[in-house]
Design an enzyme around this catalytic site. Sequence first.
Site, mmCIF file in Angstrom:
data_model
loop_
_atom_site.group_PDB
_atom_site.id
_atom_site.type_symbol
_atom_site.label_atom_id
_atom_site.label_comp_id
_atom_site.label_asym_id
_atom_site.label_seq_id
_atom_site.Cartn_x
_atom_site.Cartn_y
_atom_site.Cartn_z
ATOM 1 N N HIS A 81 -14.431 14.075 110.137
ATOM 2 C CA HIS A 81 -13.236 13.990 109.285
ATOM 3 C C HIS A 81 -13.069 12.650 108.585
ATOM 4 C CE1 HIS A 81 -11.572 12.144 112.973
ATOM 5 N NE2 HIS A 81 -10.763 11.494 112.150
HETATM 6 C C1 UD1 Z 1 -5.621 11.027 109.809
HETATM 7 C C2 UD1 Z 1 -5.709 9.536 110.067
HETATM 8 C C3 UD1 Z 1 -7.019 9.211 110.763
HETATM 9 C C4 UD1 Z 1 -7.204 10.054 112.007
HETATM 10 C C5 UD1 Z 1 -7.037 11.526 111.673
HETATM 11 C C6 UD1 Z 1 -7.061 12.311 112.949
HETATM 12 C C7 UD1 Z 1 -4.648 8.076 108.398
HETATM 13 C C8 UD1 Z 1 -4.905 7.185 107.256
HETATM 14 N N1 UD1 Z 1 -5.714 8.786 108.820
HETATM 15 O O1 UD1 Z 1 -6.645 11.374 108.907
HETATM 16 O O2 UD1 Z 1 -7.033 7.847 111.137
HETATM 17 O O3 UD1 Z 1 -8.491 9.836 112.528
HETATM 18 O O4 UD1 Z 1 -5.761 11.734 111.030
HETATM 19 O O5 UD1 Z 1 -7.256 13.661 112.763
HETATM 20 O O6 UD1 Z 1 -3.551 8.131 108.916
HETATM 21 N N2 UD1 Z 1 -4.289 18.459 106.467
HETATM 22 C C9 UD1 Z 1 -3.987 19.788 106.709
HETATM 23 N N3 UD1 Z 1 -3.165 20.063 107.765
HETATM 24 C C10 UD1 Z 1 -2.633 19.124 108.587
HETATM 25 C C11 UD1 Z 1 -2.944 17.773 108.316
HETATM 26 C C12 UD1 Z 1 -3.785 17.463 107.266
HETATM 27 O O7 UD1 Z 1 -4.444 20.676 106.007
HETATM 28 O O8 UD1 Z 1 -1.902 19.464 109.541
HETATM 29 C C13 UD1 Z 1 -5.225 18.144 105.341
HETATM 30 C C14 UD1 Z 1 -4.494 17.882 104.034
HETATM 31 O O9 UD1 Z 1 -5.302 18.348 103.005
HETATM 32 C C15 UD1 Z 1 -4.448 16.370 103.977
HETATM 33 C C16 UD1 Z 1 -5.748 15.970 104.657
HETATM 34 O O10 UD1 Z 1 -5.935 16.948 105.673
HETATM 35 O O11 UD1 Z 1 -4.355 15.863 102.675
HETATM 36 C C17 UD1 Z 1 -5.730 14.582 105.249
HETATM 37 O O12 UD1 Z 1 -4.629 14.425 106.167
HETATM 38 P P1 UD1 Z 1 -4.090 12.943 106.532
HETATM 39 O O13 UD1 Z 1 -3.107 13.031 107.642
HETATM 40 O O14 UD1 Z 1 -3.658 12.248 105.295
HETATM 41 O O15 UD1 Z 1 -5.379 12.194 106.997
HETATM 42 P P2 UD1 Z 1 -6.529 12.649 108.005
HETATM 43 O O16 UD1 Z 1 -7.785 12.732 107.248
HETATM 44 O O17 UD1 Z 1 -6.074 13.837 108.784
HETATM 45 N N1 UDP Z 2 -9.691 17.231 119.450
HETATM 46 C C1 UDP Z 2 -9.124 18.483 119.737
HETATM 47 N N2 UDP Z 2 -9.555 19.575 119.037
HETATM 48 C C2 UDP Z 2 -10.525 19.499 118.093
HETATM 49 C C3 UDP Z 2 -11.089 18.215 117.788
HETATM 50 C C4 UDP Z 2 -10.629 17.104 118.482
HETATM 51 O O1 UDP Z 2 -8.270 18.590 120.614
HETATM 52 O O2 UDP Z 2 -10.872 20.538 117.497
HETATM 53 C C5 UDP Z 2 -9.169 16.046 120.179
HETATM 54 C C6 UDP Z 2 -10.199 15.165 120.835
HETATM 55 O O3 UDP Z 2 -10.532 15.636 122.124
HETATM 56 C C7 UDP Z 2 -9.452 13.831 120.897
HETATM 57 C C8 UDP Z 2 -8.639 13.832 119.609
HETATM 58 O O4 UDP Z 2 -8.573 15.200 119.204
HETATM 59 O O5 UDP Z 2 -8.563 13.817 122.017
HETATM 60 C C9 UDP Z 2 -9.296 12.989 118.556
HETATM 61 O O6 UDP Z 2 -8.633 13.171 117.334
HETATM 62 P P1 UDP Z 2 -9.353 12.975 115.926
HETATM 63 O O7 UDP Z 2 -10.819 13.091 116.076
HETATM 64 O O8 UDP Z 2 -8.650 13.896 114.985
HETATM 65 O O9 UDP Z 2 -8.891 11.503 115.515
HETATM 66 P P2 UDP Z 2 -9.522 10.050 115.792
HETATM 67 O O10 UDP Z 2 -9.659 9.882 117.256
HETATM 68 O O11 UDP Z 2 -10.791 9.964 115.034
HETATM 69 O O12 UDP Z 2 -8.502 9.131 115.188
#
Ligand code: UD1
Ligand code: UDP
Length: 365
Positions: free
Chosen positions: A205
């Site tokens: 991601h």
């Molecule tokens: C965010 C965090 C990242 C973290 C990740 C965990 C920031 C800058 N980034 O990234 O550090 O590792 O979460 O998963 O805060 N979207 C959906 N449904 C949701 C949420 C998001 O469809 O419930 C899609 C939307 O298109 C959105 C995109 O994901 O624009 C990105 O979501 P966003 O929360 O901005 O950043 P992440 O890439 O999820």
């Molecule tokens: N995780 C989950 N379901 C998934 C993928 C990840 O429960 O399908 C959990 C994973 O075990 C960990 C957390 O999500 O506890 C990590 O989140 P993510 O990778 O979204 O964010 P990051 O740690 O990179 O900020």
Amino acid sequence: MSRTIAHVVGARPNFMKAAPVVDALAALGAEQVLIHTGQHYDEKMSDIFFRDLGIPEPDVNLGVGSGSHATQTAALMTGLETTILERSPAVLVVYGDINSTLAAALVCSKLGVPLVHVEAGLRSFDMTMPEEINRRVTDVLTDLLLVTSPEAYAHLANEGCAVDQIRFVGNPMIDTLLRTRDRFDGAPVRAANGLPDRIAVSTLHRPANVDDPAVAQQIIDALRQVAKTIDVVVPLHPRGRQRLADLGLVSGDGLHIIDPLGYVEFLSLVADADLVITDSGGVQEETTILDVPCLTVRPNTERPITISHGTNRLVTPAELAEVAEAVLGGRVSFPAERPPLWDGRAGERCATAIVELVDDLVSRG
Ligand code: UD1
Ligand code: UDP
């Protein structure tokens, strides 16, 4: 003076970090308010974790949702400012490095509300990562820095933080893993998703991997190559899902693209896996404790302890398939020494430090 401890959570990796801290504070009888910003909002990115981990329903959900960094951060700040003024907490606790963390830190510092940062001091030294900007700004504004890894002391001291504001508490995300571990059961999760017994699990991601079509294409080609040796299941984060599908990240020939999984289901798959391929921060830590080889498709990590004390190794997209083959063939060995204080008691240490801060603030009026 208020003794209320407010927590701000917003996205998937926050929930497993906050759960043990909220629990431990409840055991101490603390008055708490849980604020969900709504940065993540899909059932499988948010609600499922509250149920899986027994986290209380948020007292407030700001419903901020997605947007560009500026749009999202502005909406987060506006919503948080109103809520913090209404609730007047004694302190506010933030987690990790997401935009909700940064926004809460900025709002607290302007309102004069003392800030606690859980998972302070991690550094990738890569300012192209939005999370690195969030970490640095948050830490400079934090009053109590709760760190998961010893090297955080030096990082924070080098940036001018006072050492007496830092407490080494261990890793609350690992508390959640250790508490939940006896619920992991891979066989039914594999059966429900049409997977064989031997699998690799992959999550992707990071913007640097999924937003850049050339890099994404290299990673997808590598996953397809690995899937010739072992079935690869990818519980895919919503970020860039359609673009990745257009580039060929689709099910078939040993590759299984599925929706994101709940915590227990996901770690049930990981715990039994032969290999994990990821760009997640949290997954690097979890594989370290589960002793599952982890290849992290990134040029750096803010969690180097998962390499020195765990099963993690950094790989480029170009070398991913070859290194995966070597790991699956047993030709790569990893040190497996648990990092210090990743012992299941971090939530309690966080709670003790937070209550001490509140006591101190109350005694000073
Ligand atoms: C965010 C965090 C990242 C973290 C990740 C965990 C920031 C800058 N980034 O990234 O550090 O590792 O979460 O998963 O805060 N979207 C959906 N449904 C949701 C949420 C998001 O469809 O419930 C899609 C939307 O298109 C959105 C995109 O994901 O624009 C990105 O979501 P966003 O929360 O901005 O950043 P992440 O890439 O999820
Ligand atoms: N995780 C989950 N379901 C998934 C993928 C990840 O429960 O399908 C959990 C994973 O075990 C960990 C957390 O999500 O506890 C990590 O989140 P993510 O990778 O979204 O964010 P990051 O740690 O990179 O900020």
